[in-house]
Motif scaffolding. Sequence first.
Motif, PDB file in Angstrom:
ATOM      1  N   LEU A  18       0.834  -1.198   0.000  1.00  0.00           N
ATOM      2  CA  LEU A  18       0.000   0.000   0.000  1.00  0.00           C
ATOM      3  C   LEU A  18       0.870   1.249   0.000  1.00  0.00           C
ATOM      4  O   LEU A  18       1.721   1.421   0.876  1.00  0.00           O
ATOM      5  CB  LEU A  18      -0.907   0.002   1.235  1.00  0.00           C
ATOM      6  N   PHE A  19       0.677   2.122  -1.000  1.00  0.00           N
ATOM      7  CA  PHE A  19       1.373   3.398  -1.108  1.00  0.00           C
ATOM      8  C   PHE A  19       0.337   4.502  -0.934  1.00  0.00           C
ATOM      9  O   PHE A  19      -0.633   4.556  -1.689  1.00  0.00           O
ATOM     10  CB  PHE A  19       2.044   3.559  -2.478  1.00  0.00           C
ATOM     11  N   GLU A  20       0.528   5.376   0.064  1.00  0.00           N
ATOM     12  CA  GLU A  20      -0.392   6.481   0.311  1.00  0.00           C
ATOM     13  C   GLU A  20       0.365   7.795   0.325  1.00  0.00           C
ATOM     14  O   GLU A  20       1.253   7.996   1.158  1.00  0.00           O
ATOM     15  CB  GLU A  20      -1.097   6.306   1.649  1.00  0.00           C
ATOM     16  N   GLU A  21       0.011   8.683  -0.574  1.00  0.00           N
ATOM     17  CA  GLU A  21       0.633  10.001  -0.632  1.00  0.00           C
ATOM     18  C   GLU A  21       0.044  10.858   0.477  1.00  0.00           C
ATOM     19  O   GLU A  21      -1.168  11.060   0.553  1.00  0.00           O
ATOM     20  CB  GLU A  21       0.348  10.626  -1.999  1.00  0.00           C
ATOM     21  N   LEU A  22       0.900  11.350   1.359  1.00  0.00           N
ATOM     22  CA  LEU A  22       0.452  12.184   2.470  1.00  0.00           C
ATOM     23  C   LEU A  22       0.540  13.661   2.122  1.00  0.00           C
ATOM     24  O   LEU A  22      -0.334  14.443   2.479  1.00  0.00           O
ATOM     25  CB  LEU A  22       1.285  11.887   3.728  1.00  0.00           C
ATOM     26  N   ILE A  23       1.624  14.042   1.452  1.00  0.00           N
ATOM     27  CA  ILE A  23       1.851  15.432   1.043  1.00  0.00           C
ATOM     28  C   ILE A  23       2.571  15.409  -0.296  1.00  0.00           C
ATOM     29  O   ILE A  23       3.490  14.619  -0.502  1.00  0.00           O
ATOM     30  CB  ILE A  23       2.722  16.196   2.065  1.00  0.00           C
ATOM     31  N   SER A  24       2.165  16.310  -1.185  1.00  0.00           N
ATOM     32  CA  SER A  24       2.868  16.452  -2.459  1.00  0.00           C
ATOM     33  C   SER A  24       2.880  17.931  -2.832  1.00  0.00           C
ATOM     34  O   SER A  24       1.829  18.543  -2.998  1.00  0.00           O
ATOM     35  CB  SER A  24       2.176  15.633  -3.544  1.00  0.00           C
ATOM     36  N   LYS A  25       4.076  18.484  -2.935  1.00  0.00           N
ATOM     37  CA  LYS A  25       4.273  19.893  -3.283  1.00  0.00           C
ATOM     38  C   LYS A  25       5.491  20.004  -4.179  1.00  0.00           C
ATOM     39  O   LYS A  25       6.554  19.470  -3.843  1.00  0.00           O
ATOM     40  CB  LYS A  25       4.522  20.748  -2.027  1.00  0.00           C
ATOM     41  N   GLU A  26       5.374  20.633  -5.301  1.00  0.00           N
ATOM     42  CA  GLU A  26       6.484  20.883  -6.225  1.00  0.00           C
ATOM     43  C   GLU A  26       7.490  19.733  -6.258  1.00  0.00           C
ATOM     44  O   GLU A  26       7.234  18.698  -6.831  1.00  0.00           O
ATOM     45  CB  GLU A  26       7.148  22.210  -5.915  1.00  0.00           C
ATOM     46  N   SER A  27       8.630  19.878  -5.614  1.00  0.00           N
ATOM     47  CA  SER A  27       9.667  18.844  -5.682  1.00  0.00           C
ATOM     48  C   SER A  27       9.748  18.016  -4.396  1.00  0.00           C
ATOM     49  O   SER A  27      10.791  17.475  -4.060  1.00  0.00           O
ATOM     50  CB  SER A  27      11.023  19.487  -5.986  1.00  0.00           C
ATOM     51  N   LEU A  28       8.630  17.898  -3.684  1.00  0.00           N
ATOM     52  CA  LEU A  28       8.593  17.141  -2.436  1.00  0.00           C
ATOM     53  C   LEU A  28       7.361  16.253  -2.405  1.00  0.00           C
ATOM     54  O   LEU A  28       6.253  16.697  -2.701  1.00  0.00           O
ATOM     55  CB  LEU A  28       8.548  18.091  -1.233  1.00  0.00           C
ATOM     56  N   LYS A  29       7.560  14.976  -2.078  1.00  0.00           N
ATOM     57  CA  LYS A  29       6.436  14.061  -1.881  1.00  0.00           C
ATOM     58  C   LYS A  29       6.743  13.213  -0.654  1.00  0.00           C
ATOM     59  O   LYS A  29       7.840  12.672  -0.513  1.00  0.00           O
ATOM     60  CB  LYS A  29       6.230  13.160  -3.097  1.00  0.00           C
ATOM     61  N   ARG A  49      13.662   9.312 -10.340  1.00  0.00           N
ATOM     62  CA  ARG A  49      14.266  10.582 -10.775  1.00  0.00           C
ATOM     63  C   ARG A  49      14.619  11.490  -9.613  1.00  0.00           C
ATOM     64  O   ARG A  49      15.385  12.430  -9.762  1.00  0.00           O
ATOM     65  CB  ARG A  49      13.316  11.330 -11.712  1.00  0.00           C
ATOM     66  N   SER A  50      14.075  11.200  -8.441  1.00  0.00           N
ATOM     67  CA  SER A  50      14.360  12.049  -7.278  1.00  0.00           C
ATOM     68  C   SER A  50      15.057  11.229  -6.195  1.00  0.00           C
ATOM     69  O   SER A  50      15.047  10.000  -6.208  1.00  0.00           O
ATOM     70  CB  SER A  50      13.059  12.642  -6.725  1.00  0.00           C
ATOM     71  N   ASN A  51      15.670  11.936  -5.256  1.00  0.00           N
ATOM     72  CA  ASN A  51      16.258  11.299  -4.081  1.00  0.00           C
ATOM     73  C   ASN A  51      15.117  10.793  -3.201  1.00  0.00           C
ATOM     74  O   ASN A  51      14.011  11.346  -3.222  1.00  0.00           O
ATOM     75  CB  ASN A  51      17.094  12.293  -3.287  1.00  0.00           C
ATOM     76  N   GLU A  52      15.407   9.776  -2.398  1.00  0.00           N
ATOM     77  CA  GLU A  52      14.399   9.255  -1.474  1.00  0.00           C
ATOM     78  C   GLU A  52      15.050   8.996  -0.120  1.00  0.00           C
ATOM     79  O   GLU A  52      16.010   8.238  -0.017  1.00  0.00           O
ATOM     80  CB  GLU A  52      13.787   7.959  -2.005  1.00  0.00           C
ATOM     81  N   TRP A  53      14.520   9.646   0.894  1.00  0.00           N
ATOM     82  CA  TRP A  53      14.915   9.379   2.274  1.00  0.00           C
ATOM     83  C   TRP A  53      13.781   8.555   2.862  1.00  0.00           C
ATOM     84  O   TRP A  53      12.615   8.929   2.773  1.00  0.00           O
ATOM     85  CB  TRP A  53      15.086  10.690   3.032  1.00  0.00           C
TER      86      TRP A  53
END
Length: 105
Positions: A18-29, A49-53
């Motif tokens: 299960l993947f749930e997006e909590l916040i998504s803004k410009e270059s941050l998810k 394409r982006s870094n992931e912490w």
Amino acid sequence: MNKSNIFDLIPATLKDELFEELISKESLKIERIISRGHTTPEHEWYDQRSNEWVILLQGEAILSFLNENDVRLKAGDYINIPAHKKHKVSWTKPDEDTVWLAVHY
């Protein structure tokens, strides 16, 4: 403002991870991921394409990296995965929820 809890509303059964997006803004998810014995399909790799912490809030998991050693994570462990670093989830505990918090930036 609405208050939520990262451990609320976890389904009793999970056919797929299960993947749930909590916040998504410009270059941050920021997303919550719930695994229960789920893994990345054998011949697939994430190549983002982006870094992931990512931090493991509950459970245990093993991340595999292409041509590198596996990394075992337990609750509280976190890792920063650079963009285009090919990786996959090769194991999560089958009998309990593994709760991830992932920040893509």
